[in-house]
Write an enzyme that holds these catalytic residues in place. Structure first.
Site, PDB file in Angstrom:
ATOM      1  N   LYS A   1       9.448 -28.321 -82.894  1.00 47.36           N
ATOM      2  CA  LYS A   1       9.778 -28.647 -81.272  1.00 47.36           C
ATOM      3  C   LYS A   1       9.436 -28.317 -79.817  1.00 47.36           C
ATOM      4  O   LYS A   1      10.082 -28.280 -79.126  1.00 47.36           O
ATOM      5  CB  LYS A   1      11.312 -27.936 -81.699  1.00 47.36           C
ATOM      6  CG  LYS A   1      12.152 -28.782 -83.256  1.00 47.36           C
ATOM      7  CD  LYS A   1      13.310 -28.484 -83.165  1.00 47.36           C
ATOM      8  CE  LYS A   1      14.400 -28.736 -83.990  1.00 47.36           C
ATOM      9  NZ  LYS A   1      15.211 -28.254 -83.748  1.00 47.36           N
TER      10      LYS A   1
ATOM     11  N   ASP B   1      20.790 -30.952 -80.306  1.00 48.77           N
ATOM     12  CA  ASP B   1      21.085 -29.836 -81.755  1.00 48.77           C
ATOM     13  C   ASP B   1      22.561 -30.334 -80.598  1.00 48.77           C
ATOM     14  O   ASP B   1      23.926 -30.054 -81.365  1.00 48.77           O
ATOM     15  CB  ASP B   1      19.954 -29.412 -81.807  1.00 48.77           C
ATOM     16  CG  ASP B   1      19.310 -29.725 -83.139  1.00 48.77           C
ATOM     17  OD1 ASP B   1      19.259 -31.172 -83.414  1.00 48.77           O
ATOM     18  OD2 ASP B   1      18.009 -29.557 -82.530  1.00 48.77           O
TER      19      ASP B   1
HETATM   20  P1  NDP Z   1      16.253 -20.526 -87.178  1.00 50.62           P
HETATM   21  O1  NDP Z   1      15.141 -20.896 -88.574  1.00 50.62           O
HETATM   22  O2  NDP Z   1      15.596 -20.897 -86.253  1.00 50.62           O
HETATM   23  O3  NDP Z   1      16.848 -19.529 -87.271  1.00 50.62           O
HETATM   24  C1  NDP Z   1      17.422 -19.501 -88.835  1.00 50.62           C
HETATM   25  C2  NDP Z   1      18.788 -18.022 -88.531  1.00 50.62           C
HETATM   26  O4  NDP Z   1      19.742 -17.846 -89.498  1.00 50.62           O
HETATM   27  C3  NDP Z   1      17.617 -17.005 -87.644  1.00 50.62           C
HETATM   28  O5  NDP Z   1      19.291 -16.895 -86.583  1.00 50.62           O
HETATM   29  C4  NDP Z   1      18.230 -15.746 -88.713  1.00 50.62           C
HETATM   30  O6  NDP Z   1      18.607 -14.506 -88.965  1.00 50.62           O
HETATM   31  C5  NDP Z   1      19.420 -16.116 -89.688  1.00 50.62           C
HETATM   32  N1  NDP Z   1      19.829 -15.824 -90.758  1.00 50.62           N
HETATM   33  C6  NDP Z   1      18.952 -16.870 -91.769  1.00 50.62           C
HETATM   34  N2  NDP Z   1      19.577 -16.438 -93.330  1.00 50.62           N
HETATM   35  C7  NDP Z   1      19.909 -14.921 -93.171  1.00 50.62           C
HETATM   36  C8  NDP Z   1      21.065 -14.631 -93.971  1.00 50.62           C
HETATM   37  N3  NDP Z   1      20.883 -14.404 -95.491  1.00 50.62           N
HETATM   38  N4  NDP Z   1      21.887 -13.468 -93.318  1.00 50.62           N
HETATM   39  C9  NDP Z   1      22.194 -13.764 -91.277  1.00 50.62           C
HETATM   40  N5  NDP Z   1      21.250 -14.198 -91.320  1.00 50.62           N
HETATM   41  C10 NDP Z   1      20.376 -15.354 -91.576  1.00 50.62           C
HETATM   42  O7  NDP Z   1      16.229 -22.272 -87.657  1.00 50.62           O
HETATM   43  P2  NDP Z   1      17.582 -23.203 -87.306  1.00 50.62           P
HETATM   44  O8  NDP Z   1      18.726 -22.456 -85.904  1.00 50.62           O
HETATM   45  O9  NDP Z   1      16.031 -24.001 -86.398  1.00 50.62           O
HETATM   46  O10 NDP Z   1      18.733 -23.529 -88.149  1.00 50.62           O
HETATM   47  C11 NDP Z   1      19.507 -23.182 -88.789  1.00 50.62           C
HETATM   48  C12 NDP Z   1      20.326 -23.750 -89.695  1.00 50.62           C
HETATM   49  O11 NDP Z   1      20.573 -24.750 -88.698  1.00 50.62           O
HETATM   50  C13 NDP Z   1      19.559 -24.868 -91.242  1.00 50.62           C
HETATM   51  O12 NDP Z   1      20.077 -24.279 -91.793  1.00 50.62           O
HETATM   52  C14 NDP Z   1      19.889 -26.229 -90.208  1.00 50.62           C
HETATM   53  O13 NDP Z   1      20.015 -26.903 -91.448  1.00 50.62           O
HETATM   54  C15 NDP Z   1      20.779 -26.213 -89.482  1.00 50.62           C
HETATM   55  N6  NDP Z   1      20.970 -27.461 -88.206  1.00 50.62           N
HETATM   56  C16 NDP Z   1      21.495 -28.586 -87.831  1.00 50.62           C
HETATM   57  C17 NDP Z   1      21.937 -29.201 -87.323  1.00 50.62           C
HETATM   58  C18 NDP Z   1      23.031 -30.032 -87.260  1.00 50.62           C
HETATM   59  O14 NDP Z   1      23.012 -30.887 -86.795  1.00 50.62           O
HETATM   60  N7  NDP Z   1      24.285 -30.156 -87.839  1.00 50.62           N
HETATM   61  C19 NDP Z   1      20.623 -29.117 -86.046  1.00 50.62           C
HETATM   62  C20 NDP Z   1      19.530 -28.257 -86.175  1.00 50.62           C
HETATM   63  C21 NDP Z   1      19.763 -26.739 -87.403  1.00 50.62           C
HETATM   64  P3  NDP Z   1      16.979 -14.038 -88.049  1.00 50.62           P
HETATM   65  O15 NDP Z   1      16.897 -13.890 -86.637  1.00 50.62           O
HETATM   66  O16 NDP Z   1      17.816 -12.038 -88.489  1.00 50.62           O
HETATM   67  O17 NDP Z   1      15.797 -13.865 -89.086  1.00 50.62           O
END
Ligand code: NDP
Length: 286
Positions: free
Chosen positions: A72, A108
């Site tokens: 991306k 998104d």
């Molecule tokens: P990223 O990997 O870029 O970010 C993940 C985020 O989740 C980070 O802020 C991370 O925190 C946090 N996180 C993950 N696990 C935990 C936990 N156990 N406790 C606290 N914080 C946590 O992923 P994306 O932003 O690309 O995607 C996130 C979600 O959004 C995905 O599940 C994806 O499926 C969904 N999504 C849905 C879309 C839709 O159209 N519905 C479109 C795009 C994404 P940290 O920085 O601390 O690791």
């Protein structure tokens, strides 16, 4: 009799890993519904091959492409033009090929906004929002909420450094009053907030029993609570919010709308949103 035309228009997604990306299900359902001879291809592209893949896209005269992990951000260097949102978000999930000139958009956050406004009936203008997460989804949602006239935004993230980076980026690129807040566990949502968004990956299948560590009694019935998780659409997070009387918006709507925006950009035809949603629901067994 019409001249024969055996050529299909091609779109698809580049990603790695990509085999579990469900976008094909909703896009192919939409092409069928609209009687379009289009195909959506789910294509494994390794990080080191992205440049060649983009050349291939042009050589095949594909009409466009979606980008997913890990392309991306990397794709930006191969594009000719970006939307205003994509410039600020710094990531693109949808590309349109206009005679080998590539235009990049990030749908998104726009998909999220459409679900919030159209399905939830909530206008973010002058509202206060809390977003959990600081990854790609959080970034896209934050930018669109700011563009829609939000009053105040708090970002909460497990990893402080990443949260602060996002907050500083947003402050730098917009004139928004954005704050970072530490994720004290459990986190209590301030009373004067209207929109609460889980933009973390917590609760995504198969971890369907997980939910963000917050004080759920701080959710008020006046709030609208949103989740980015599309599968399952009814997450534990939304279930808890619903129990407190809050309006809930699921990630399935966001997923469908972001795809619908891409469909329109590629085909010029209004997307059959309900057909796309039903196709995905069937796929997720929801
Ligand atoms: P990223 O990997 O870029 O970010 C993940 C985020 O989740 C980070 O802020 C991370 O925190 C946090 N996180 C993950 N696990 C935990 C936990 N156990 N406790 C606290 N914080 C946590 O992923 P994306 O932003 O690309 O995607 C996130 C979600 O959004 C995905 O599940 C994806 O499926 C969904 N999504 C849905 C879309 C839709 O159209 N519905 C479109 C795009 C994404 P940290 O920085 O601390 O690791």
């Amino acid at each position: 009799m019409n001249e024969p035309n055996y050529k299909a228009e091609l779109v698809g997604v580049f990603g790695h890993p990509v085999s579990e990306n469900p976008t094909i299900v909703m896009q192919e359902a939409a092409f069928k519904e609209k009687g379009l001879n289009w195909r959506y291809l789910t294509i494994e592209v390794y990080p080191e091959d992205l440049e060649d893949a983009i050349k291939g896209l042009k050589a095949f005269n594909m009409r466009g492409i979606n980008l997913t992990i890990p392309h991306k951000v990397e794709v930006l260097k191969y594009l000719d033009e970006l939307s205003e949102s994509a410039k600020i978000i710094g990531a693109v999930n949808t590309v349109v090929n206009n005679n080998k000139r590539l235009f990049g958009e990030n749908t998104d956050g726009k998909g999220f906004l459409k679900a919030l406004v159209d399905d939830g009936g909530v206008d973010p203008l002058d509202k206060n929002a809390v977003i959990f997460g600081a990854g790609g989804a959080a970034r896209a949602i934050a930018v669109e909420l700011i563009f829609a006239g939000l009053n105040k935004l708090i970002i909460i993230n497990r990893t402080e450094k990443r949260g602060l980076e996002l907050v500083n980026h947003l402050k730098d690129k917009t004139s928004m009053d954005v704050e970072f807040s530490k994720w004290d566990t459990p986190f209590s949502i301030p009373e004067n907030f209207d929109i609460v968004v889980n933009a973390t990956s917590i609760g995504l299948y198969p971890n369907i029993n997980e939910k963000p560590d917050i004080n759920y009694d701080s959710i008020k019935s006046s709030m609208v609570v949103c989740d980015v998780i599309p599968n399952p659409p009814r997450t534990k997070f939304l279930e808890e919010a619903g129990k407190r009387g809050a309006k809930t918006i699921d990630g399935l709507g966001m997923l469908v709308y972001q795809g619908a925006i891409g469909f329109k950009m590629w085909t010029g035809v209004d997307a059959p949103v309900n057909v796309m949603k039903e196709a995905l629901k069937r796929e997720f067994g929801a």
